[in-house]
Motif scaffolding. Sequence first.
Motif, PDB file in Angstrom:
ATOM      1  N   ARG A 256      33.229  23.668 -56.059  1.00 14.43           N
ATOM      2  CA  ARG A 256      33.234  22.268 -55.641  1.00 14.43           C
ATOM      3  C   ARG A 256      32.835  21.303 -56.744  1.00 14.43           C
ATOM      4  O   ARG A 256      33.313  20.162 -56.791  1.00 14.43           O
ATOM      5  N   THR A 269      37.870  20.938 -51.277  1.00 18.51           N
ATOM      6  CA  THR A 269      36.793  21.842 -50.861  1.00 18.51           C
ATOM      7  C   THR A 269      35.891  21.174 -49.841  1.00 18.51           C
ATOM      8  O   THR A 269      35.474  21.776 -48.866  1.00 18.51           O
ATOM      9  N   ILE A 270      35.617  19.864 -50.072  1.00 17.39           N
ATOM     10  CA  ILE A 270      34.750  19.136 -49.142  1.00 17.39           C
ATOM     11  C   ILE A 270      35.404  19.029 -47.772  1.00 17.39           C
ATOM     12  O   ILE A 270      34.790  19.246 -46.734  1.00 17.39           O
ATOM     13  N   ARG A 275      30.468  23.992 -48.259  1.00 19.83           N
ATOM     14  CA  ARG A 275      29.383  23.413 -49.027  1.00 19.83           C
ATOM     15  C   ARG A 275      28.398  24.506 -49.397  1.00 19.83           C
ATOM     16  O   ARG A 275      28.225  25.455 -48.655  1.00 19.83           O
TER      17      ARG A 275
END
Length: 276
Positions: A256, A269-270, A275
């Motif tokens: 990320r 990715t977010i 996370r």
Amino acid sequence: MGIVAAIVVAAVGLALTMAAAWLIAIRTGRSGWVDAIWSFAVGIYGAYAALFATAEADNEWRQWLVAILALAWSLRLGLHIAMRTIGDGRDDPRYSQLRHEWGAAFASRLFWFVQIQAAAAILLVMAIMAAAHNPAPELRFSDLTGLVIILVAVGGEALADRQLKNFRTDPANKGKVCAIGLWGLSRHPNYFFEWLGWTAYAAIALGTQPVYPWGFAALAGPVLMYWLLVHVSGIPPLEAHMLRSRGDPFRRYQARVNAFWPGAPKAATIKAGRRP
């Protein structure tokens, strides 16, 4: 004292200083002292080369400006590493891994390792010297630019170190990966600002017309630091340790957040909700 003589004195002094750092690290079992002493030594010998080496058309104000910048950088970084070494009951994980890999030869191999650091330090001292002895007769915009860069670099590195320390001291974060503040923009913001600081000397050294040939030596600072931090003794061993100690959360963090250059986290990715 002439430029060449000052370089020789600095080289010998750095070799002896790092030999002392090696002895302290072996006697105390805290290899972090190597990095702390190295930081102090680069600043001290850099300031020495800025003030006591002489060249034609030296500007005393520029010499003092560069010397103070070098000392301020080394004092902040050296004290930070020294306090971390004193306060942490464990050895630096990078050196712990070397101790494991080198086994019984650790002490002897560490000695030559710190002498390589001394050799790298003399190149950084030469970068500082090149900036200090820029022959421009008066302070210029490039000198101000260098000052601003150093202030941003030292301030940014101090902020990154503070954010990481605060994160680690919170018991709720035990075993987690720090991704707050600057650490959400770069996996190693302290390394980025460390590198940025060395571009200041290049700005001071090269900011003159006609071109000052010796000023190109100041490029050794950012080039060498980038290579060391990104490819040799900075990111590779530290991230190897983080992968061993944090596993998948750190892998998600790697996917990320940029390794070195600060930037926005990767949106894909977010959005996927991954996370660290």
